[in-house]
Structure formats: structure tokens, C-alpha cells
Design a protein around this motif. Structure first.
Motif, short mmCIF file in Angstrom:
data_model
loop_
_atom_site.label_atom_id
_atom_site.label_comp_id
_atom_site.label_asym_id
_atom_site.label_seq_id
_atom_site.Cartn_x
_atom_site.Cartn_y
_atom_site.Cartn_z
N TRP A 53 6.83 3.81 -2.14
CA TRP A 53 6.47 3.57 -0.74
C TRP A 53 7.71 3.15 0.05
O TRP A 53 7.90 3.56 1.20
N GLY A 54 8.55 2.34 -0.53
CA GLY A 54 9.78 1.92 0.14
C GLY A 54 10.66 3.11 0.49
O GLY A 54 11.19 3.20 1.60
N GLU A 55 10.79 4.03 -0.46
CA GLU A 55 11.59 5.23 -0.22
C GLU A 55 10.96 6.08 0.88
O GLU A 55 11.67 6.61 1.74
N ARG A 56 9.65 6.19 0.85
CA ARG A 56 8.95 6.98 1.87
C ARG A 56 9.18 6.37 3.25
O ARG A 56 9.48 7.09 4.21
N ALA A 95 8.64 -8.10 1.65
CA ALA A 95 8.09 -9.44 1.35
C ALA A 95 7.17 -9.38 0.14
O ALA A 95 7.20 -10.27 -0.72
N ARG A 96 6.37 -8.33 0.05
CA ARG A 96 5.47 -8.17 -1.10
C ARG A 96 6.27 -7.96 -2.39
O ARG A 96 5.91 -8.49 -3.44
N MET A 97 7.33 -7.17 -2.30
CA MET A 97 8.15 -6.93 -3.49
C MET A 97 8.82 -8.23 -3.94
O MET A 97 8.94 -8.49 -5.14
N LYS A 98 9.23 -9.05 -2.99
CA LYS A 98 9.83 -10.33 -3.34
C LYS A 98 8.79 -11.23 -4.03
O LYS A 98 9.08 -11.84 -5.06
N ARG A 99 7.57 -11.28 -3.47
CA ARG A 99 6.49 -12.07 -4.09
C ARG A 99 6.18 -11.52 -5.47
O ARG A 99 5.93 -12.28 -6.41
N ASN A 103 6.29 -14.22 -8.44
CA ASN A 103 5.12 -14.85 -9.06
C ASN A 103 3.90 -13.96 -9.16
O ASN A 103 2.78 -14.46 -9.23
N ALA A 104 4.05 -12.68 -9.20
CA ALA A 104 2.89 -11.80 -9.29
C ALA A 104 2.12 -12.01 -10.59
O ALA A 104 0.90 -11.88 -10.61
N LYS A 105 2.82 -12.35 -11.66
CA LYS A 105 2.13 -12.56 -12.94
C LYS A 105 1.12 -13.69 -12.86
O LYS A 105 0.07 -13.63 -13.47
N ASP A 106 1.45 -14.72 -12.07
CA ASP A 106 0.55 -15.87 -11.96
C ASP A 106 -0.73 -15.52 -11.21
O ASP A 106 -1.78 -16.07 -11.51
N SER A 113 -4.82 -6.52 -5.55
CA SER A 113 -5.83 -6.08 -4.58
C SER A 113 -5.32 -6.19 -3.15
O SER A 113 -5.55 -5.31 -2.32
N ASP A 114 -4.57 -7.25 -2.85
CA ASP A 114 -4.01 -7.43 -1.52
C ASP A 114 -3.03 -6.31 -1.19
O ASP A 114 -3.05 -5.74 -0.09
N THR A 115 -2.18 -5.97 -2.13
CA THR A 115 -1.18 -4.93 -1.89
C THR A 115 -1.82 -3.55 -1.85
O THR A 115 -1.40 -2.69 -1.06
N GLN A 116 -2.85 -3.32 -2.65
CA GLN A 116 -3.55 -2.05 -2.58
C GLN A 116 -4.19 -1.87 -1.20
O GLN A 116 -4.14 -0.78 -0.63
N ARG A 117 -4.76 -2.94 -0.66
CA ARG A 117 -5.31 -2.88 0.70
C ARG A 117 -4.22 -2.55 1.71
O ARG A 117 -4.43 -1.78 2.65
N PHE A 118 -3.04 -3.13 1.53
CA PHE A 118 -1.90 -2.85 2.40
C PHE A 118 -1.57 -1.37 2.38
O PHE A 118 -1.40 -0.74 3.42
N PHE A 119 -1.48 -0.76 1.18
CA PHE A 119 -1.18 0.66 1.07
C PHE A 119 -2.28 1.50 1.70
O PHE A 119 -2.01 2.48 2.39
#
Length: 132
Positions: A53-56, A95-99, A103-106, A113-119
Motif C-alpha cells: 500500500w505504501g508503494e501504491r 503511523a500504523r507501520m510505526k505502531r 507493539n502490534a504483537k501486544d 482489524s483497525d488497519t484492515q478497516r483503514f485499507f
């Protein structure tokens, strides 16, 4: 003698109980490892999706930059507004990639689900506004 029998039975019972606990513990560890491996695969796939998505987004911004250089008047303003939207999406994705890296594992399920909604929202916006 009676004391030795009681001690032997207690020891065997304790050994059997401990063996069962170790077996259950081993099952949990295997299960956790499988879950961890599955989560790791899922996270790797998700990271790849975010990079794609970043490349796009970067490609769209570059194309808009080229179009803006040649455009004039109202067309140029519309292209600049569109570019501003793409830049906002890029900032949000960054910002999402940084998160994700921090701490995405936590909070994997929530992050995913939040990022899928973003996409999905981005895709919907692109389709509705016919932004390519």
C-alpha cells in the motif's frame, strides 16, 4: 513397613501427577508455538500488505506531482487536493507501520482489524472518487 508403603504410594502418585502436569504443559507449549507461528506468518503477510500500500500511495503521489506540473487553474487545484488526500493516507499508513513495529504483537487482533478497516476505507474512497 506401613510407613514405607504409604511413602511409596505417595511418591508414585506425586510422580504421576507431575507427569500429567508436564504433559499438559508440553501440549500448551506446542499449542502456543503453533499459535505464535501462525501469528508470525499473519503479521509478515500484513507487513507486506502495508508495504505494498505504501508503494501504491507513493506511486500515485509521484504521478499527481507530474500532472500538477502541467496543470493549470481549477484542474491544478483539484489535483493538489487529491495529492493532499494521498499524503494524508501515507502519513496515516506510516503511523500504523510505526505502531506495528513497536507493539502490534501486544494488541495484534485490534491492530489488524483497525488497519484492515483503514485499507477498506481507502479502497472505498478510491472507488467513490475514481482516484487512480
Amino acid at each position: 513397613m506401613k510407613y514405607l508403603k504409604t511413602l511409596a504410594i505417595a511418591t508414585l502418585g506425586l510422580f504421576a501427577f507431575t507427569a500429567c502436569d508436564n504433559e499438559k504443559e508440553a501440549e500448551v507449549e506446542v499449542g502456543d508455538t503453533e499459535i505464535s507461528m501462525e501469528m508470525e506468518r499473519e503479521m509478515n503477510d500484513f507487513e507486506t500488505t502495508m508495504k505494498n500500500w505504501g508503494e501504491r500511495i507513493d506511486n500515485e503521489i509521484a504521478e499527481l506531482d507530474a500532472e500538477i506540473e502541467e496543470a493549470q487553474g481549477e484542474a491544478k487545484e483539484e489535483l493538489e487536493e487529491t495529492r493532499a488526500e494521498w499524503r494524508e493516507w501515507r502519513a496515516d499508513l506510516d503511523a500504523r507501520m510505526k505502531r506495528f513495529n513497536q507493539n502490534a504483537k501486544d494488541n495484534w487482533a485490534e491492530f489488524k482489524s483497525d488497519t484492515q478497516r483503514f485499507f477498506e476505507n481507502m479502497e472505498r474512497e478510491i472507488e467513490n472518487e475514481d482516484i487512480d
